[in-house]
Enzyme design. Structure first.
Site, PDB file in Angstrom:
ATOM      1  N   SER A 283     -45.419 -24.511 -65.511  1.00 62.29           N
ATOM      2  CA  SER A 283     -46.587 -24.010 -66.331  1.00 62.29           C
ATOM      3  C   SER A 283     -46.627 -24.999 -67.727  1.00 62.29           C
ATOM      4  O   SER A 283     -46.135 -26.015 -67.627  1.00 62.29           O
ATOM      5  CB  SER A 283     -46.552 -22.549 -66.740  1.00 62.29           C
ATOM      6  OG  SER A 283     -45.430 -22.097 -67.231  1.00 62.29           O
TER       7      SER A 283
ATOM      8  N   ASP B  54     -45.590 -22.453 -81.829  1.00 63.50           N
ATOM      9  CA  ASP B  54     -46.689 -20.950 -81.986  1.00 63.50           C
ATOM     10  C   ASP B  54     -46.062 -19.857 -81.426  1.00 63.50           C
ATOM     11  O   ASP B  54     -46.535 -18.693 -81.419  1.00 63.50           O
ATOM     12  CB  ASP B  54     -47.777 -21.490 -81.168  1.00 63.50           C
ATOM     13  CG  ASP B  54     -47.490 -21.830 -79.765  1.00 63.50           C
ATOM     14  OD1 ASP B  54     -46.264 -21.773 -79.291  1.00 63.50           O
ATOM     15  OD2 ASP B  54     -48.465 -22.098 -78.765  1.00 63.50           O
TER      16      ASP B  54
ATOM     17  N   HIS C  27     -44.471 -22.250 -77.019  1.00 63.52           N
ATOM     18  CA  HIS C  27     -44.158 -23.696 -76.910  1.00 63.52           C
ATOM     19  C   HIS C  27     -43.411 -24.370 -77.825  1.00 63.52           C
ATOM     20  O   HIS C  27     -43.277 -24.068 -79.040  1.00 63.52           O
ATOM     21  CB  HIS C  27     -45.799 -24.335 -76.718  1.00 63.52           C
ATOM     22  CG  HIS C  27     -46.497 -23.449 -75.924  1.00 63.52           C
ATOM     23  ND1 HIS C  27     -47.403 -22.648 -76.203  1.00 63.52           N
ATOM     24  CD2 HIS C  27     -46.934 -23.437 -74.498  1.00 63.52           C
ATOM     25  CE1 HIS C  27     -48.316 -22.305 -75.146  1.00 63.52           C
ATOM     26  NE2 HIS C  27     -47.856 -22.604 -74.215  1.00 63.52           N
TER      27      HIS C  27
END
Length: 537
Positions: free
Chosen positions: A287, A468, A471
């Site tokens: 992902s 963040d 990530h």
């Protein structure tokens, strides 16, 4: 950004086009090292999911800087006479043009050099390379491009547009710093944006891989997916506003600095012979931790730099995806009957699966037991388990590394990751899914990396590991890269997949290698570490 979720079911079967365009970067050291603080990593990040047909859609060519060296009396060295250089480039361009009517070419001309930085305070009377010789070969290459109607970029002039170009553009007087690479990135993207090629190869105009199309249409139309792609929102909002994308909105290239370096020392007695020119393929499948792994000195960029002449790093990352979506495309991305199979697949799913369920049933959440079964199917598809009679693997030489779900910094993400007044995910939910994946890997005898624990070994992990809260930052990416390299070094795989023990493509000695200081012998730089600062293992 708020979105109203409306489920729609397409009236016809859905197909997922998965043959991506191939952008080949072909050249000397400015290409080989382009994933270090470089323009190669920038392009890989921006084109992480763009999709279109194949032979190479684009070949970016760079030769000339070594050709422009002054000749030596014995004929050894990298210099090529000007007219021969022009004829060589003409043959290269004509060959590439013949591959396909849709194969496009961008030529990078010879850039300038900083003679003072290259030679120190005292420039020798007859230096092997000068900025003037660079200019002559730059103009010659651009002249051939005009003759053959090929897009050419005048790097010799572009780098010198800054008044302080000598101070900021080079690591060693020749190879680019992040500022020098930013100039190259901007110029390439400007050509890609303005070219009247059909189809366009500009990243904003190309379809994303994983978009679904209806079979009923001659010109396929996008079928809206049911799930909201949370990490696509991250790419648009977070990268462009909080930290800025490496190419913000149009092509304002942000910093691409790097905290890491490498040392490619050779253990020649253990090297494996390379057959032909087919490189091993390392596929990164997962992902957003995978899709964005070329950004902010990402772990994929690190691997691409270290394996720049040993293996091709192939990105198959899909922001927002969970293990359900991965299963939908597994046979398409990894067909059992492919003539060439990957040597290594690095798999990551679990972070999105671990988000809390929504009352509507929509969203990324996958119940724990289903997640385990999904990952079992994925891993068994890639590599059979202990009973090869039950399952056919891609190849007996295909190796797998599983990345467990990393931690999150809850305080950092809760400001923009809350639904119905509750957090979407917690560090504890990540731990549970991480441990489930690792336990499955022990059962199937698959190499696995416990990222949840690895990132938290630093006391300041919450402050330095994330962009963040989810990530990875440069420091977080560095940890992932080190953990992967540790597995590759210690694994008892035959052949070894560690970059120091693999054959480098075209590493044989040549009279056209750079000259040694004695002026009589040449130096094989195919294994030369760049930069020569830090050991990468």
């Amino acid at each position: 950004m708020s979105s109203k979720i409306e489920a729609s079911v397409p009236s016809s079967p859905i197909i997922y086009p998965t043959v991506r365009p191939k952008f080949v970067l072909f050249g000397s050291s400015l290409v080989q090292f382009s994933f270090y603080e470089g323009w190669g990593a920038t392009l890989a990040h921006l084109y992480s999911r763009q999709n279109a047909p194949q032979q190479p859609s684009l070949v970016i060519v760079y030769f000339g800087g070594n050709d422009s060296n002054h000749p030596q009396p014995d004929g050894n060295g990298t210099d090529v006479p000007l007219e021969e250089y022009k004829e060589n480039m003409r043959k290269i361009f004509i060959h590439i043009q013949s591959l396909s009517e849709k194969t496009r070419i961008i030529f990078l001309s010879v850039p300038p050099i900083n003679e003072e930085q290259l030679y120190g305070n005292s420039i020798p009377p007859n230096p092997p390379k000068t900025n003037e010789s660079q200019r002559i070969y730059s103009e010659a290459g651009l002249e051939v491009c005009k003759e053959l109607n090929i897009k050419g970029i005048d790097l010799w002039s572009a780098i010198q547009e800054r008044s302080d170009w000598k101070e900021v553009s080079f690591i060693d007087g020749i190879h680019f710093t992040k500022e020098g690479s930013e100039v190259v990135s901007r110029k390439i993207l400007k050509v890609l944006k303005e070219a009247d090629w059909e189809p366009s190869l500009y990243w904003k105009d190309m379809r994303l891989e994983g978009q679904a199309y209806s079979k009923e249409k001659d010109a396929p139309e996008l079928v809206i997916n049911l799930e909201i792609d949370k990490d696509a929102e991250f790419q648009l909002q977070h990268l462009e506003t909080v930290h800025q994308s490496p190419i913000a909105i149009d092509s304002e290239v942000d910093q691409i600095s790097s905290p890491y370096d490498n040392d490619m020392k050779v253990k020649s007695e253990k090297k494996k012979e390379m057959v032909g020119t087919v490189r091993p393929k390392f596929v990164l499948f997962g992902s957003s931790i995978v899709q964005h792994s070329f950004y902010d000195h990402g772990w994929a960029a690190i691997l691409s730099h270290l394996y720049s002449r040993q293996a091709d790093i192939v990105l198959r990352g899909y922001s927002g995806w969970n293990s359900r979506r991965a299963l939908q495309v597994l046979d398409i991305l990894f067909p059992k009957n492919a003539s060439e199979q990957p040597s290594l697949v690095i798999v990551y799913f679990g972070g999105n699966d671990s988000v809390f369920p929504h009352p509507s049933g929509l969203g990324q959440h996958v119940p724990l037991q289903e997640y385990i079964e999904n990952m079992r199917k994925i891993l068994i598809h890639l590599k059979f388990d202990t009973d090869p009679n039950d399952f056919q693997s891609l190849s007996e030489k295909t190796r797998i590394i599983f990345l467990g779900a990393p931690p999150v910094n809850e305080a950092q993400i809760f400001g923009n990751s809350v639904l119905l007044g509750k957090p979407l995910r917690t560090n504890e939910s990540c731990r549970i899914y991480s441990e489930a994946g690792l336990e499955l890997c022990r059962e199937l005898n698959i190499k696995a990396i416990d990222l949840w624990s690895a990132l938290q070994k630093r006391d300041d992990w919450r402050d330095v590991c994330f962009l963040d809260g989810i990530h990875l930052s440069a420091e977080g990416n560095k940890i992932v890269a080190k953990e992967i390299l540790k597995v590759l070094k210690e694994a008892e795989w035959e052949p070894s997949l560690h970059f120091k023990l693999m054959a480098a493509e075209f590493e044989e000695d040549s009279p056209y290698d750079p000259l040694c200081p004695d002026g009589n012998t040449t130096f094989n730089i195919s294994r030369m570490p760049f930069p020569e600062i830090m050991e990468w293992d």
